[in-house]
Design an enzyme around this catalytic site. Structure first.
Site, PDB file in Angstrom:
ATOM      1  N   LEU A   1     149.360 123.715  35.995  1.00  0.00           N
ATOM      2  CA  LEU A   1     148.990 124.066  37.289  1.00  0.00           C
ATOM      3  C   LEU A   1     150.452 123.947  38.241  1.00  0.00           C
ATOM      4  O   LEU A   1     151.326 123.278  38.082  1.00  0.00           O
ATOM      5  CB  LEU A   1     147.920 123.225  38.060  1.00  0.00           C
ATOM      6  CG  LEU A   1     146.609 123.370  37.673  1.00  0.00           C
ATOM      7  CD1 LEU A   1     145.733 122.292  38.043  1.00  0.00           C
ATOM      8  CD2 LEU A   1     146.010 124.828  37.738  1.00  0.00           C
ATOM      9  N   ASP A   2     150.752 125.054  39.046  1.00  0.00           N
ATOM     10  CA  ASP A   2     152.117 125.109  39.738  1.00  0.00           C
ATOM     11  C   ASP A   2     152.094 123.605  40.797  1.00  0.00           C
ATOM     12  O   ASP A   2     151.198 123.022  41.149  1.00  0.00           O
ATOM     13  CB  ASP A   2     152.028 126.216  40.784  1.00  0.00           C
ATOM     14  CG  ASP A   2     152.078 127.533  39.876  1.00  0.00           C
ATOM     15  OD1 ASP A   2     152.538 127.538  38.718  1.00  0.00           O
ATOM     16  OD2 ASP A   2     151.465 128.511  40.557  1.00  0.00           O
ATOM     17  N   LEU A   3     153.338 123.524  41.006  1.00  0.00           N
ATOM     18  CA  LEU A   3     153.513 122.340  41.816  1.00  0.00           C
ATOM     19  C   LEU A   3     152.822 122.403  42.956  1.00  0.00           C
ATOM     20  O   LEU A   3     152.085 121.190  43.389  1.00  0.00           O
ATOM     21  CB  LEU A   3     155.060 122.465  42.191  1.00  0.00           C
ATOM     22  CG  LEU A   3     155.417 121.196  43.224  1.00  0.00           C
ATOM     23  CD1 LEU A   3     155.577 119.893  42.569  1.00  0.00           C
ATOM     24  CD2 LEU A   3     156.936 121.528  43.829  1.00  0.00           C
TER      25      LEU A   3
END
Length: 247
Positions: free
Chosen positions: A103-105
């Site tokens: 999952l992206d930051l």
């Protein structure tokens, strides 16, 4: 009995098969003291000494965890920039777990973590089409026609996405909440899909793998999964290689 080295590394929870291949290519794996870099290398885990970065493989009890990842945490097990990592949220689990996918930051929500490389590889493999469901709060008010474009497939980075399932949840004060289900895993795919119809994602949260839903799990917390939970992930076909753990 000899097995392919990638499979052995996955079983030991070192990484998924894809990541295991990278470890081999980097020369970080040794069999009986000899560095191996060939993708076709085999070994017998009951007879040979296999090490990763000098540490012998340990075949631990398998554990499966669903984490509600907060924004601001990186989906890696090390970070040269010193940012918070998802593994920090599992500090009370005395096993090395790796994330299944990423999952992206700045994305929140459901993140599976495990030391079972075989299961992780099956979830990520396109063959099994494991659905991932997201709630995206986007700017503006996308029309029904625009949402249908997402359902049919839309071009991002020169490639057409596979059909998605899109459901309008709410329109409110210049923003719209949309549920979108995909089974691909391209980098920042959901954000790019909405960007392609000129609606910026303001907040993104993954809510489910297959029929395994995040539910009321608090942000930053996790729960250990059982066999019934794992069965919910595979809504089409259960991979033969992991049927034994789902029996």
């Amino acid at each position: 009995m000899e097995e392919r080295l990638q499979k052995i590394l996955a079983k030991a929870g070192i990484a998924s098969r894809r990541k295991a291949e990278q470890l081999i290519l980097e020369g970080r794996i040794r069999i009986n003291g000899h560095v191996v870099t060939g993708m076709g290398s085999k070994a017998d885990p009951n007879r040979d000494t296999i090490t990763c970065d000098g540490h012998p493989l340990v075949f631990e009890e398998k554990i499966y965890v669903l984490l509600n990842k907060p924004a601001g945490y990186v989906t890696t097990l090390s970070d040269p920039q010193g940012r918070p990592m998802v593994s920090d949220l599992l500090a009370d689990i005395p096993l090395r777990l790796f994330p299944v996918g990423r999952l992206d930051l700045d994305t929140e929500g459901a993140l599976l973590m495990t030391n079972d490389g075989e299961l992780g590889n099956a979830i990520l493999h396109p063959r099994y089409e494991v659905n991932k469901t997201y709630e995206a709060e986007v700017s503006g008010s996308p029309s029904v026609d625009k949402l249908k474009r997402l359902e049919s497939g839309i071009e991002i980075d020169g490639v057409m996405t596979r059909p998605a399932v899109v459901r309008l949840l709410r329109r409110h004060k210049g923003t719209t909440l949309v549920e979108i289900t995909i089974h691909e895993g391209k980098k920042r795919q959901v954000r790019k899909m909405f960007q392609a119809i000129n609606h910026r994602v303001l907040h993104l949260r993954r809510t489910a793998y297959g029929n395994l839903r995040l539910g009321s799990l608090p942000l930053g917390k996790y729960r250990v999964l059982n066999q019934n939970d794992l069965k919910k992930i595979f809504t089409r076909k259960i991979p033969f290689t992991i049927k034994n753990i789902l029996a």
